[in-house]
Design a protein around this motif. Structure first.
Motif, PDB file in Angstrom:
ATOM      1  N   ASP A 105       0.931  -1.095   0.188  1.00 49.20           N
ATOM      2  CA  ASP A 105       0.175  -0.033  -0.011  1.00 49.20           C
ATOM      3  C   ASP A 105       0.786   1.210   0.053  1.00 49.20           C
ATOM      4  O   ASP A 105       1.966   1.113  -0.244  1.00 49.20           O
ATOM      5  CB  ASP A 105      -0.981  -0.084   1.296  1.00 49.20           C
ATOM      6  N   ARG A 106       0.132   2.471   0.340  1.00 50.85           N
ATOM      7  CA  ARG A 106       0.893   3.444   0.038  1.00 50.85           C
ATOM      8  C   ARG A 106       2.181   3.653   1.365  1.00 50.85           C
ATOM      9  O   ARG A 106       3.225   3.941   0.832  1.00 50.85           O
ATOM     10  CB  ARG A 106       0.070   4.780   0.201  1.00 50.85           C
ATOM     11  N   ALA A 107       1.560   3.162   2.330  1.00 45.21           N
ATOM     12  CA  ALA A 107       2.760   3.483   3.446  1.00 45.21           C
ATOM     13  C   ALA A 107       3.850   2.583   3.148  1.00 45.21           C
ATOM     14  O   ALA A 107       4.947   2.898   3.641  1.00 45.21           O
ATOM     15  CB  ALA A 107       1.878   2.798   4.867  1.00 45.21           C
ATOM     16  N   ALA A 108       3.558   1.351   2.569  1.00 50.22           N
ATOM     17  CA  ALA A 108       4.713   0.517   2.176  1.00 50.22           C
ATOM     18  C   ALA A 108       5.491   1.022   1.198  1.00 50.22           C
ATOM     19  O   ALA A 108       6.889   1.123   1.329  1.00 50.22           O
ATOM     20  CB  ALA A 108       4.024  -1.054   1.804  1.00 50.22           C
ATOM     21  N   LEU A 109       4.946   1.874   0.341  1.00 46.47           N
ATOM     22  CA  LEU A 109       5.793   2.448  -0.800  1.00 46.47           C
ATOM     23  C   LEU A 109       6.442   3.494  -0.136  1.00 46.47           C
ATOM     24  O   LEU A 109       7.838   3.860  -0.497  1.00 46.47           O
ATOM     25  CB  LEU A 109       4.913   2.900  -1.809  1.00 46.47           C
ATOM     26  N   GLU A 110       6.059   4.111   0.694  1.00 51.80           N
ATOM     27  CA  GLU A 110       6.794   5.195   1.590  1.00 51.80           C
ATOM     28  C   GLU A 110       7.986   4.818   2.128  1.00 51.80           C
ATOM     29  O   GLU A 110       9.019   5.331   2.080  1.00 51.80           O
ATOM     30  CB  GLU A 110       5.627   6.022   2.457  1.00 51.80           C
ATOM     31  N   ARG A 111       7.743   3.905   2.977  1.00 49.18           N
ATOM     32  CA  ARG A 111       8.825   3.077   3.525  1.00 49.18           C
ATOM     33  C   ARG A 111       9.927   2.592   2.723  1.00 49.18           C
ATOM     34  O   ARG A 111      10.996   2.831   2.779  1.00 49.18           O
ATOM     35  CB  ARG A 111       8.246   1.884   4.436  1.00 49.18           C
ATOM     36  N   GLY A 112       9.483   2.145   1.699  1.00 51.37           N
ATOM     37  CA  GLY A 112      10.355   1.452   0.611  1.00 51.37           C
ATOM     38  C   GLY A 112      11.444   2.786   0.011  1.00 51.37           C
ATOM     39  O   GLY A 112      12.512   2.572  -0.146  1.00 51.37           O
ATOM     40  N   ARG A 113      10.553   3.939  -0.280  1.00 54.60           N
ATOM     41  CA  ARG A 113      11.396   5.007  -0.856  1.00 54.60           C
ATOM     42  C   ARG A 113      12.204   5.626   0.324  1.00 54.60           C
ATOM     43  O   ARG A 113      13.559   5.622   0.039  1.00 54.60           O
ATOM     44  CB  ARG A 113      10.420   6.013  -1.025  1.00 54.60           C
ATOM     45  N   GLN A 114      11.996   5.520   1.709  1.00 58.99           N
ATOM     46  CA  GLN A 114      12.929   6.066   2.584  1.00 58.99           C
ATOM     47  C   GLN A 114      14.181   5.103   2.673  1.00 58.99           C
ATOM     48  O   GLN A 114      15.302   5.614   2.859  1.00 58.99           O
ATOM     49  CB  GLN A 114      11.973   5.999   4.011  1.00 58.99           C
ATOM     50  N   ARG A 115      13.738   3.992   2.840  1.00 54.54           N
ATOM     51  CA  ARG A 115      15.031   2.767   2.742  1.00 54.54           C
ATOM     52  C   ARG A 115      15.839   2.807   1.545  1.00 54.54           C
ATOM     53  O   ARG A 115      17.218   2.870   1.757  1.00 54.54           O
ATOM     54  CB  ARG A 115      14.597   1.180   3.055  1.00 54.54           C
ATOM     55  N   TYR A 116      15.330   3.048   0.478  1.00 59.17           N
ATOM     56  CA  TYR A 116      15.976   2.963  -0.628  1.00 59.17           C
ATOM     57  C   TYR A 116      16.845   4.277  -0.728  1.00 59.17           C
ATOM     58  O   TYR A 116      17.954   4.215  -1.150  1.00 59.17           O
ATOM     59  CB  TYR A 116      15.024   3.227  -1.942  1.00 59.17           C
ATOM     60  N   ASP A 117      16.336   5.349  -0.311  1.00 62.78           N
ATOM     61  CA  ASP A 117      17.070   6.787  -0.103  1.00 62.78           C
ATOM     62  C   ASP A 117      18.252   6.535   0.634  1.00 62.78           C
ATOM     63  O   ASP A 117      19.291   6.868   0.284  1.00 62.78           O
ATOM     64  CB  ASP A 117      16.262   7.792   0.177  1.00 62.78           C
ATOM     65  N   TYR A 187       9.229  -0.175  -4.414  1.00 64.84           N
ATOM     66  CA  TYR A 187       9.574   1.043  -4.777  1.00 64.84           C
ATOM     67  C   TYR A 187      10.506   1.216  -6.096  1.00 64.84           C
ATOM     68  O   TYR A 187      10.249   2.092  -6.805  1.00 64.84           O
ATOM     69  CB  TYR A 187      10.227   1.870  -3.692  1.00 64.84           C
ATOM     70  N   ILE A 188      11.270   0.291  -6.124  1.00 72.36           N
ATOM     71  CA  ILE A 188      12.116   0.091  -7.620  1.00 72.36           C
ATOM     72  C   ILE A 188      11.099  -0.074  -8.829  1.00 72.36           C
ATOM     73  O   ILE A 188      11.174   0.784  -9.621  1.00 72.36           O
ATOM     74  CB  ILE A 188      12.950  -1.003  -7.627  1.00 72.36           C
ATOM     75  N   ARG A 189       9.863  -0.692  -8.485  1.00 74.22           N
ATOM     76  CA  ARG A 189       8.700  -0.712  -9.642  1.00 74.22           C
ATOM     77  C   ARG A 189       8.318   0.434  -9.572  1.00 74.22           C
ATOM     78  O   ARG A 189       8.118   1.193 -10.895  1.00 74.22           O
ATOM     79  CB  ARG A 189       7.693  -1.708  -9.164  1.00 74.22           C
ATOM     80  N   ALA A 190       8.110   1.232  -8.617  1.00 76.07           N
ATOM     81  CA  ALA A 190       7.558   2.739  -8.982  1.00 76.07           C
ATOM     82  C   ALA A 190       8.500   3.572  -9.620  1.00 76.07           C
ATOM     83  O   ALA A 190       8.054   4.473 -10.425  1.00 76.07           O
ATOM     84  CB  ALA A 190       7.406   3.081  -7.368  1.00 76.07           C
ATOM     85  N   LEU A 191       9.772   3.576  -9.329  1.00 72.77           N
ATOM     86  CA  LEU A 191      10.707   4.289 -10.147  1.00 72.77           C
ATOM     87  C   LEU A 191      10.910   4.093 -11.466  1.00 72.77           C
ATOM     88  O   LEU A 191      10.972   4.543 -12.490  1.00 72.77           O
ATOM     89  CB  LEU A 191      12.200   3.864  -9.297  1.00 72.77           C
ATOM     90  N   GLN A 192      10.738   2.531 -11.733  1.00 74.32           N
ATOM     91  CA  GLN A 192      10.581   2.230 -13.257  1.00 74.32           C
ATOM     92  C   GLN A 192       9.588   2.893 -14.034  1.00 74.32           C
ATOM     93  O   GLN A 192       9.681   3.450 -15.004  1.00 74.32           O
ATOM     94  CB  GLN A 192      10.651   0.788 -13.424  1.00 74.32           C
ATOM     95  N   LEU A 193       8.115   2.945 -13.124  1.00 76.46           N
ATOM     96  CA  LEU A 193       7.147   3.376 -13.969  1.00 76.46           C
ATOM     97  C   LEU A 193       7.125   4.788 -13.969  1.00 76.46           C
ATOM     98  O   LEU A 193       6.573   5.441 -15.028  1.00 76.46           O
ATOM     99  CB  LEU A 193       5.785   3.209 -12.706  1.00 76.46           C
ATOM    100  N   SER A 194       7.944   5.459 -12.917  1.00 77.79           N
ATOM    101  CA  SER A 194       7.777   7.041 -13.021  1.00 77.79           C
ATOM    102  C   SER A 194       8.630   7.414 -14.342  1.00 77.79           C
ATOM    103  O   SER A 194       8.572   8.638 -14.658  1.00 77.79           O
ATOM    104  CB  SER A 194       8.592   7.575 -11.715  1.00 77.79           C
ATOM    105  N   GLN A 195       9.569   6.569 -14.904  1.00 80.34           N
ATOM    106  CA  GLN A 195      10.312   6.910 -16.170  1.00 80.34           C
ATOM    107  C   GLN A 195       9.732   6.366 -17.200  1.00 80.34           C
ATOM    108  O   GLN A 195      10.627   6.543 -18.283  1.00 80.34           O
ATOM    109  CB  GLN A 195      11.735   6.728 -15.569  1.00 80.34           C
ATOM    110  N   GLY A 196       8.825   5.442 -17.244  1.00 83.13           N
ATOM    111  CA  GLY A 196       8.532   4.609 -18.442  1.00 83.13           C
ATOM    112  C   GLY A 196       7.121   4.723 -18.698  1.00 83.13           C
ATOM    113  O   GLY A 196       6.774   3.981 -19.571  1.00 83.13           O
TER     114      GLY A 196
END
Ligand code: HEC
Length: 215
Positions: A105-117, A187-196
């Motif tokens: 969910d959104r919270a999981a993605l936010e956490r993923g982004r934070q850890r990714y960063d 979150y990596i999936r989200a990054l892929q989507l954000s550019q493609g």
């Protein structure tokens, strides 16, 4: 007598060279002499695992964890998922899984982004375009997440790369919990989507925002 003593005195060099061998032999002999003592150390007055003890009210020598203790490989904090193997290995039916073991969910993605960063941007960059600071200073460049091979890769592949490392990239298993690895993967999936992604695939309100920004 004298010449002999002199000869003996002249000889110390080779004798000294031989000394380490003698010292080693002496050390081994000394070790052998004390070795029997080791069995005394082995048979110490201590409890074997799960041995009974009259010391404690519950009769068990193994004591429960002290409240607040956090073991390094703690699995108790893991989310209650149906497929625990999937959660910990990233594998489903013998192949890297295509879906996470819990809902993203959104919270999981936010956490993923934070850890990714925190853990991944130094090399992969904030966009996953492989332009992280370490790479700019000469470290092996990783592939971009938007490379077709990685766009096509199943989610479990990312989980496994984080878990085991990949080529020049080291493992993050000791630093990132399994559940966070899945969140980073998502979150990596989200990054892929954000550019493609095609603009037409966006929700109507985002499309509108995009049109306005382009004006
Ligand atoms: C110290 C630099 C560094 C860090 C930090 C780092 N990586 Fe990597 N990563 C690399 C390099 C270098 C490669 C390419 C390795 C190779 O092919 O030899 C790579 C490859 C990858 C790949 C592609 C694997 C493939 O199939 O080709 C993924 C996915 C990946 N990393 C994800 C991550 C994630 C997620 C994080 C954070 C948890 C992370 N990396 C942190 C350097 C890093």
């Amino acid at each position: 007598m004298r010449p002999n003593t002199t000869t003996a005195r002249v000889r110390p060099a080779p004798a000294r060279r031989r000394r380490p061998g003698r010292l080693a032999a002496a050390a081994v002999a000394a070790l052998l002499a004390v070795a029997p003592g080791c069995t005394d150390m082995y048979d110490q007055p201590r409890y074997e695992a799960f041995e009974a003890s009259p010391l404690f009210a519950d009769g068990a020598s193994s004591r429960p964890l002290v409240l607040g203790t956090v073991p390094r490989d703690d699995v108790r904090g893991l989310p209650a998922v149906e497929d625990r193997d999937l959660l910990l290995t990233g594998m489903k039916d013998g192949a890297p899984a295509t879906e996470a073991p819990f809902a993203i969910d959104r919270a999981a993605l936010e956490r993923g982004r934070q850890r990714y960063d925190i853990y991944c941007t130094p090399c992969h960059g904030q966009l996953g375009d492989a332009r992280g600071v370490i790479v700019q200073r000469g470290f092996t460049p990783p592939p971009k997440y938007t490379d077709q091979r990685l766009v096509d890769a199943p989610l479990g592949h990312f989980f496994q790369v984080i878990t085991h490392g990949h080529g020049a990239m080291y493992s993050f298993a000791a630093r990132v919990t399994p559940q966070d690895r899945w969140k980073i993967a998502a979150y990596i999936r989200a990054l892929q989507l954000s550019q493609g992604a095609a603009a037409s695939e966006l929700p109507a309100e985002d499309q509108k925002q995009l049109e306005e920004a382009a004006k």
